[in-house]
Design an enzyme around this catalytic site. Sequence first.
Site, PDB file in Angstrom:
ATOM      1  N   ASN A  10      61.581  48.904  -2.336  1.00 26.67           N
ATOM      2  CA  ASN A  10      62.626  49.372  -3.245  1.00 26.67           C
ATOM      3  C   ASN A  10      62.460  50.880  -3.401  1.00 26.67           C
ATOM      4  O   ASN A  10      61.591  51.342  -4.137  1.00 26.67           O
ATOM      5  CB  ASN A  10      62.469  48.642  -4.586  1.00 26.67           C
ATOM      6  CG  ASN A  10      63.506  49.056  -5.602  1.00 26.67           C
ATOM      7  OD1 ASN A  10      64.318  49.940  -5.347  1.00 26.67           O
ATOM      8  ND2 ASN A  10      63.461  48.420  -6.756  1.00 26.67           N
ATOM      9  N   LYS A  17      58.790  51.332  -4.769  1.00 31.21           N
ATOM     10  CA  LYS A  17      58.069  50.158  -5.271  1.00 31.21           C
ATOM     11  C   LYS A  17      57.958  49.192  -4.106  1.00 31.21           C
ATOM     12  O   LYS A  17      58.911  49.052  -3.334  1.00 31.21           O
ATOM     13  CB  LYS A  17      58.868  49.470  -6.386  1.00 31.21           C
ATOM     14  CG  LYS A  17      58.684  50.080  -7.730  1.00 31.21           C
ATOM     15  CD  LYS A  17      59.261  49.119  -8.778  1.00 31.21           C
ATOM     16  CE  LYS A  17      59.776  49.915  -9.946  1.00 31.21           C
ATOM     17  NZ  LYS A  17      60.833  49.263 -10.679  1.00 31.21           N
ATOM     18  N   ARG A  87      65.711  46.613  -0.882  1.00 27.17           N
ATOM     19  CA  ARG A  87      66.717  46.596  -1.934  1.00 27.17           C
ATOM     20  C   ARG A  87      67.666  47.775  -1.692  1.00 27.17           C
ATOM     21  O   ARG A  87      67.228  48.912  -1.523  1.00 27.17           O
ATOM     22  CB  ARG A  87      66.050  46.763  -3.288  1.00 27.17           C
ATOM     23  CG  ARG A  87      67.080  46.823  -4.382  1.00 27.17           C
ATOM     24  CD  ARG A  87      66.480  47.298  -5.669  1.00 27.17           C
ATOM     25  NE  ARG A  87      67.504  47.309  -6.699  1.00 27.17           N
ATOM     26  CZ  ARG A  87      67.477  48.123  -7.739  1.00 27.17           C
ATOM     27  NH1 ARG A  87      66.501  48.997  -7.878  1.00 27.17           N
ATOM     28  NH2 ARG A  87      68.426  48.074  -8.641  1.00 27.17           N
ATOM     29  N   HIS A 176      72.435  44.609 -10.662  1.00 20.64           N
ATOM     30  CA  HIS A 176      71.411  43.606 -11.033  1.00 20.64           C
ATOM     31  C   HIS A 176      71.739  42.226 -10.466  1.00 20.64           C
ATOM     32  O   HIS A 176      71.275  41.210 -10.994  1.00 20.64           O
ATOM     33  CB  HIS A 176      71.297  43.450 -12.576  1.00 20.64           C
ATOM     34  CG  HIS A 176      70.796  44.651 -13.294  1.00 20.64           C
ATOM     35  ND1 HIS A 176      71.283  45.022 -14.527  1.00 20.64           N
ATOM     36  CD2 HIS A 176      69.846  45.544 -12.972  1.00 20.64           C
ATOM     37  CE1 HIS A 176      70.653  46.118 -14.938  1.00 20.64           C
ATOM     38  NE2 HIS A 176      69.783  46.445 -14.006  1.00 20.64           N
ATOM     39  N   ASN A 207      65.081  48.521 -18.466  1.00 20.95           N
ATOM     40  CA  ASN A 207      65.538  49.890 -18.726  1.00 20.95           C
ATOM     41  C   ASN A 207      67.037  49.985 -18.509  1.00 20.95           C
ATOM     42  O   ASN A 207      67.755  50.639 -19.245  1.00 20.95           O
ATOM     43  CB  ASN A 207      64.801  50.867 -17.822  1.00 20.95           C
ATOM     44  CG  ASN A 207      63.549  51.358 -18.508  1.00 20.95           C
ATOM     45  OD1 ASN A 207      63.578  51.645 -19.697  1.00 20.95           O
ATOM     46  ND2 ASN A 207      62.458  51.421 -17.773  1.00 20.95           N
ATOM     47  N   ARG A 237      70.786  55.124 -21.079  1.00 21.65           N
ATOM     48  CA  ARG A 237      72.220  55.158 -20.742  1.00 21.65           C
ATOM     49  C   ARG A 237      73.048  54.670 -21.924  1.00 21.65           C
ATOM     50  O   ARG A 237      72.687  53.706 -22.592  1.00 21.65           O
ATOM     51  CB  ARG A 237      72.496  54.262 -19.520  1.00 21.65           C
ATOM     52  CG  ARG A 237      72.073  54.894 -18.209  1.00 21.65           C
ATOM     53  CD  ARG A 237      72.220  53.919 -17.056  1.00 21.65           C
ATOM     54  NE  ARG A 237      70.918  53.450 -16.614  1.00 21.65           N
ATOM     55  CZ  ARG A 237      70.712  52.466 -15.738  1.00 21.65           C
ATOM     56  NH1 ARG A 237      71.743  51.831 -15.201  1.00 21.65           N
ATOM     57  NH2 ARG A 237      69.501  52.110 -15.390  1.00 21.65           N
ATOM     58  N   LEU A 280      61.545  50.077 -25.788  1.00 19.11           N
ATOM     59  CA  LEU A 280      61.758  49.198 -26.945  1.00 19.11           C
ATOM     60  C   LEU A 280      60.463  48.891 -27.691  1.00 19.11           C
ATOM     61  O   LEU A 280      60.471  48.717 -28.914  1.00 19.11           O
ATOM     62  CB  LEU A 280      62.442  47.895 -26.525  1.00 19.11           C
ATOM     63  CG  LEU A 280      62.843  47.070 -27.734  1.00 19.11           C
ATOM     64  CD1 LEU A 280      64.152  47.563 -28.328  1.00 19.11           C
ATOM     65  CD2 LEU A 280      62.948  45.602 -27.414  1.00 19.11           C
ATOM     66  N   GLY A 329      64.364  41.240 -22.422  1.00 16.94           N
ATOM     67  CA  GLY A 329      64.806  39.850 -22.569  1.00 16.94           C
ATOM     68  C   GLY A 329      63.650  38.860 -22.509  1.00 16.94           C
ATOM     69  O   GLY A 329      63.651  37.836 -23.194  1.00 16.94           O
ATOM     70  N   GLU A 381      62.816  39.800  -8.835  1.00 17.03           N
ATOM     71  CA  GLU A 381      63.727  40.345  -7.818  1.00 17.03           C
ATOM     72  C   GLU A 381      63.048  40.435  -6.449  1.00 17.03           C
ATOM     73  O   GLU A 381      63.680  40.203  -5.428  1.00 17.03           O
ATOM     74  CB  GLU A 381      64.248  41.708  -8.282  1.00 17.03           C
ATOM     75  CG  GLU A 381      65.169  41.548  -9.490  1.00 17.03           C
ATOM     76  CD  GLU A 381      65.512  42.859 -10.169  1.00 17.03           C
ATOM     77  OE1 GLU A 381      66.544  43.425  -9.823  1.00 17.03           O
ATOM     78  OE2 GLU A 381      64.747  43.303 -11.038  1.00 17.03           O
TER      79      GLU A 381
HETATM   80  P1  AMP Z   1      61.952  46.570 -17.234  1.00 15.54           P
HETATM   81  O1  AMP Z   1      62.856  47.683 -16.784  1.00 15.54           O
HETATM   82  O2  AMP Z   1      62.490  45.210 -16.903  1.00 15.54           O
HETATM   83  O3  AMP Z   1      60.511  46.756 -16.832  1.00 15.54           O
HETATM   84  O4  AMP Z   1      61.942  46.617 -18.851  1.00 15.54           O
HETATM   85  C1  AMP Z   1      61.519  47.743 -19.562  1.00 15.54           C
HETATM   86  C2  AMP Z   1      61.795  47.514 -21.043  1.00 15.54           C
HETATM   87  O5  AMP Z   1      61.154  46.311 -21.477  1.00 15.54           O
HETATM   88  C3  AMP Z   1      61.285  48.640 -21.936  1.00 15.54           C
HETATM   89  O6  AMP Z   1      62.240  48.969 -22.944  1.00 15.54           O
HETATM   90  C4  AMP Z   1      60.072  48.008 -22.587  1.00 15.54           C
HETATM   91  O7  AMP Z   1      59.824  48.547 -23.854  1.00 15.54           O
HETATM   92  C5  AMP Z   1      60.515  46.570 -22.720  1.00 15.54           C
HETATM   93  N1  AMP Z   1      59.357  45.714 -22.938  1.00 15.54           N
HETATM   94  C6  AMP Z   1      58.346  45.436 -22.086  1.00 15.54           C
HETATM   95  N2  AMP Z   1      57.401  44.659 -22.682  1.00 15.54           N
HETATM   96  C7  AMP Z   1      57.839  44.457 -23.960  1.00 15.54           C
HETATM   97  C8  AMP Z   1      57.320  43.761 -25.097  1.00 15.54           C
HETATM   98  N3  AMP Z   1      56.158  43.112 -25.039  1.00 15.54           N
HETATM   99  N4  AMP Z   1      58.061  43.762 -26.240  1.00 15.54           N
HETATM  100  C9  AMP Z   1      59.232  44.412 -26.299  1.00 15.54           C
HETATM  101  N5  AMP Z   1      59.780  45.099 -25.268  1.00 15.54           N
HETATM  102  C10 AMP Z   1      59.093  45.125 -24.124  1.00 15.54           C
END
Ligand code: AMP
Length: 395
Positions: A10, A17, A87, A176, A207, A237, A280, A329, A381
Amino acid sequence: MSARNILVINCGSSSIKFALVNEAQSTFPLQGLAERLGSPEAVLHWQLGDTKQSLDIPGADHRAALEKLLPLAQDAAGGKLDGIGHRVVHGGEHFTGSSLINEQVLQAIRDSAQLAPLHNPANLVGIDAAIALFPGLPQVSVFDTAFHQSMPEHAFRYAVPEFLYKEHSVRRYGFHGTSHSYVSKRAAEMTGLPVDDSSWLTAHLGNGCSTCAIVNGESRDTSMGLTPLEGLVMGTRSGDVDPNLHSYLNRTLGWSLEQIDRMLNHDSGLKGLSGLSNDLRTLQEARAAGHAGANLAFEVFCYRLAKSLASMACALPKLDGLIFTGGIGENSTAVRTRTLEHLKLFNFKLDEEANARCTRGVGGEIQAPGSPRVLVVPTNEERQIALDTLALLDA
Ligand code: AMP
């Protein structure tokens, strides 16, 4: 036949990645990240089994990084790599599924680059380097957009003059797709429902964030559009804004299109609303400590997500379940709870204990009795890209 090994790549604008996927193993024998490519700080990180390692590769570009990481993948695969899955972000209207890469496919990816100027050129660099280094190995492109090519025209057209669609490809594409497709199939497996007779709402919240309506294994609508900026509030965003915002900011502040683009893509979303962070986890901690901006960002994020899910329901004949995935999620019990509080008309209720249990890679159903199904499904993914690659090798 022994279990096959697929390397999944990716390429971002300054990063790669990668993961080695073995079809018989649930974990990746090798995975890693090359980042800050093209700068003196370029570095390659990888994890082989339980061992983590890093190598400084100052000044390395994508090709140089791939030259370092491909032999690692060969070794981890016991010298037997069966294919490479790439990807690719944007396939325009050229691709309704994944494709074995040949000159025609490469040209179509180049043709779609105008629609994803930051992503497709980087994806092409990765593909070119991998072909140069492994000319005999089958290579497959897996598109973020392809899954959404099943959207009906009333879902994918913008209400703008027709020539903009016909001559300039202006329409909604969605992104996605690999994740939405993977988690909806997993949800069907987890609940024992047939994929070809099931209806799901999915929320991929990382993200980048998007929702999707999936009927009988096909995308019927999704929240992202021409670019991955449309729809939900995301890390940096904005998601949906009034389209007149551009002319308003230009008139009142004299901002250029580039400045507005940068603001909407990099300084908005959770980061812009909170004034604190795009992450988050940081916002949840700050919210607990009484930070007003963090609380506002959280509330806007959840309300807008609920609104998007409610609108996606228009595309479903029935609802077999709502699926949460992506870093947010899969982990944020608070986001799941607050979002469903805004969807009272759907009669969603959560089992608090099950909601709390489903974090850090644990999936399952989290609804209380009497509620429509709500599932947490960890996305994968890389595995989906490897599965698509294997399916094309078999064909
Ligand atoms: P991703 O792009 O799928 O890796 O997701 C990144 C987002 O997931 C960021 O906003 C992180 O803060 C959030 N995230 C990851 N682990 C946690 C957690 N344990 N609790 C809340 N948010 C999380």
